[in-house]
Design a protein around this motif. Structure first.
Motif, short mmCIF file in Angstrom:
data_model
loop_
_atom_site.label_atom_id
_atom_site.label_comp_id
_atom_site.label_asym_id
_atom_site.label_seq_id
_atom_site.Cartn_x
_atom_site.Cartn_y
_atom_site.Cartn_z
N ARG A 231 0.83 -1.21 0.00
CA ARG A 231 0.00 0.00 0.00
C ARG A 231 0.86 1.26 0.00
NH1 ARG A 231 -5.37 -0.59 3.76
NH2 ARG A 231 -6.46 -2.00 2.38
N ILE A 232 1.91 1.23 0.82
CA ILE A 232 2.81 2.40 0.88
C ILE A 232 3.43 2.62 -0.49
CG2 ILE A 232 4.88 3.36 1.96
CD1 ILE A 232 4.26 1.44 4.35
N PHE A 233 3.88 1.52 -1.09
CA PHE A 233 4.52 1.59 -2.40
C PHE A 233 3.56 2.16 -3.44
CE2 PHE A 233 4.98 -0.71 -6.48
CZ PHE A 233 6.11 -0.05 -6.93
N LYS A 234 2.33 1.64 -3.43
CA LYS A 234 1.36 2.10 -4.43
C LYS A 234 0.98 3.57 -4.19
CE LYS A 234 -0.14 -2.37 -5.90
NZ LYS A 234 -0.94 -3.54 -5.65
N GLY A 235 0.94 3.97 -2.93
CA GLY A 235 0.67 5.38 -2.61
C GLY A 235 1.77 6.27 -3.15
N LEU A 236 3.02 5.87 -2.91
CA LEU A 236 4.17 6.64 -3.42
C LEU A 236 4.16 6.69 -4.94
CD1 LEU A 236 7.08 5.42 -1.09
CD2 LEU A 236 6.14 7.72 -1.23
N LEU A 237 3.85 5.56 -5.52
CA LEU A 237 3.82 5.48 -6.98
C LEU A 237 2.75 6.41 -7.55
CD1 LEU A 237 5.31 3.56 -9.13
CD2 LEU A 237 3.04 2.63 -9.42
N ALA A 238 1.59 6.44 -6.87
CA ALA A 238 0.51 7.33 -7.33
C ALA A 238 0.98 8.78 -7.33
CB ALA A 238 -0.72 7.16 -6.44
N ILE A 239 1.73 9.17 -6.28
CA ILE A 239 2.26 10.54 -6.21
C ILE A 239 3.20 10.81 -7.39
CG2 ILE A 239 3.69 12.12 -4.85
CD1 ILE A 239 2.54 10.61 -2.34
#
Lengths: 239, 258
Positions: free
Chosen positions: B190-198
């Motif tokens: 989830r953290i990774f996908k959040g960072l990726l979204a940014i």
């Protein structure tokens, strides 16, 4: 003559976890092989690696002489979950899809199989019970004249009567030189049709023996052998 | 091995259905608008062309997104990933069918608009003439040596490349996320996908700004060299992204586990 399947030093990691490590396996053509192991042992992953659905592994996988992904996909018939079809798709439309994309799909074999399994291919996928859906997947998978069949828990959800009927006849749906790998938890029921048994434990293949050798060397059946391995009654040194 | 033609055929059907659903929605909107205008303003005041061109402006975007979602699903479905076809062929068949379905949707809509213009007669022609004049005087005045046909061809090519490029970029982000997430612990997805979204939002904002700059640069001085270099840049960009997508499909992106 080349092996039906040859896996060398296969290691597969995902999400920082080792799923399979140092897997070596050779299967000669024409055999029916039981792939056994507890839930999460890596049976499905191994099948998906063979079928080129899982990626990023180390080692080599050869189906016949084919090591490249696309060549393996040509040779392998894998019991897939039909995720790509809408629930309202008719079984006959799925058949047409298979006939279109797989050069080795036999319409006659398909007809024989759905007759044998009492399937009505005018039905929609959504209307099938879990067991009937599994029967349909078996029919599709075996309708191909493949070199290697990978049946991943093909009997789950199928009633015991039908299951026994399918198991007793499954061998007639493959050519003598074709190889079949079946992973299933109904070990006692599939045991009579198995030429060989492969057991996955501790992320690797801990035993690969012929059913005859198991009976001769240990004086027990396939299921007892499998359970003994897991319970530790048979140690690695005994193999 | 399955031929490219057969691969296209099996990937085409679901996308063709999407396009047909969108056309049905368009048809319903037109009919609804006709009835509403007829009752509120009188049946003789209806201008068919105004309605067919005015309604369903957002449908093109919905069709684009729906096709993108379907395309992304195809990349990770067992059913399609098991096809005995090379990854390059599979990927190109996916792109061709997505573009084809969208084109089908756009062409049918344009045909409906054209037919309604014919039915609407002089009034529509006058309207069209008015808008063309507005565009001419209020927008681009000077096409330089290129001529309006050249500009039209350039814009058509650029829009096509932008649409294909957008789908290619969506696939790139999807496949990269899929491939990179296998290297991370399951708990940190989830953290990774959040960072990726940014990161993706950042890249899109930058891309948007760049496109505006590009537009200003081109419209400041229409000339062959500028147009060819821009198209060339886009083609290289799209082809490079496609090559990365094929590489990811071949070596890293797995089919979804059932």
């Amino acid at each position: 003559m080349s092996n039906a399947l040859a896996i060398t030093n296969l290691t597969y990691r995902k999400n920082y976890q080792t799923i399979l490590t140092d897997v070596n396996l050779t299967i000669t053509p024409g055999k029916v092989v039981g792939l056994l192991g507890e839930n999460g042992a890596g049976k499905t992953t191994l099948m998906r690696l063979i079928a080129d659905l899982a990626k990023g592994y180390r080692g080599t996988i050869a189906v016949g002489d084919a090591t490249a992904g696309v060549q393996r996909r040509i040779a392998v018939s894998f019991s897939e979950a039909l995720q790509g079809f809408r629930p309202t798709t008719k079984l006959s439309a799925v058949r047409d899809f298979y006939a279109r994309v797989y050069g080795d799909f036999s319409a006659k074999k398909y007809l024989d199989l759905i007759t044998f399994l009492q399937l009505d291919d005018d039905l929609e996928l959504a209307k099938l019970s879990k067991g009937t859906r599994e029967k349909f997947i078996i029919a599709l998978t075996l309708s191909r004249e493949a070199t290697l069949y990978l049946l991943d828990e093909p009997f789950s959800g199928i009633d015991s009567m039908s299951r026994k009927r399918i198991i007793s006849s499954i061998i007639k749906w493959k050519r003598p030189e074709a190889t079949m790998i079946i992973s299933d938890h109904y070990v006692t029921e599939i045991a009579p049709l198995l030429d060989e048994v492969v057991v996955i434990k501790d992320r690797t293949i801990c035993a690969h023996k012929s059913s005859d050798a198991i009976r001769q060397e240990f004086g027990i059946g396939v299921e007892a052998f499998y359970e003994s391995l897991y319970e530790g009654a048979i140690q690695h040194d005994d193999l | 091995m399955t031929t490219f033609r057969r691969t296209v055929r099996v990937l085409w059907r679901p996308k063709w259905r999407i396009a047909n659903w969108m056309l049905l929605a368009y048809g319903l909107l037109v009919v609804g608008n006709l009835v509403q205008t007829g009752f509120s303003e009188g049946w003789f005041r209806i201008n068919l062309m105004n309605i067919t061109t005015g309604v369903g402006v957002g449908l093109g975007v919905i069709a684009f997104v729906w096709l993108a979602v379907r395309t992304e699903h195809d990349w990770v479905q067992d059913t399609y990933r098991l096809l005995p076809v090379t990854n390059t062929r599979f990927y190109l068949a996916g792109v061709v069918t997505t573009v084809g379905a969208y084109l089908y949707f756009v062409v049918v809509r344009l045909l409906v608009m054209g037919l309604s213009a014919l039915v609407s007669g002089q009034q529509s022609a006058a309207n069209l003439n008015h808008w063309l004049r507005v565009a001419w005087t209020g927008g681009v005045r000077e096409f330089g040596t290129v001529g309006w046909l050249g500009v039209l061809a350039f814009v058509a090519l650029l829009v096509s490349l932008l649409i294909v490029g957008a789908w290619t970029l969506i696939t790139l982000v999807h496949l990269l996320t899929n491939a990179l997430s296998t290297f991370l612990p399951a708990g940190r997805q989830r953290i990774f996908k959040g960072l990726l979204a940014i990161v993706v939002v950042g890249v899109l904002v930058w891309l948007g700004k760049w496109l505006v700059q590009l537009r200003d640069w081109v419209t400041a001085a229409w000339n062959d060299a500028a147009m060819v270099s821009i198209l060339g840049m886009f083609v290289i960009g799209v082809v490079a992204m496609m090559a990365v997508n094929v590489y990811l499909l071949k070596f890293w992106v797995e089919a979804r586990v059932r």
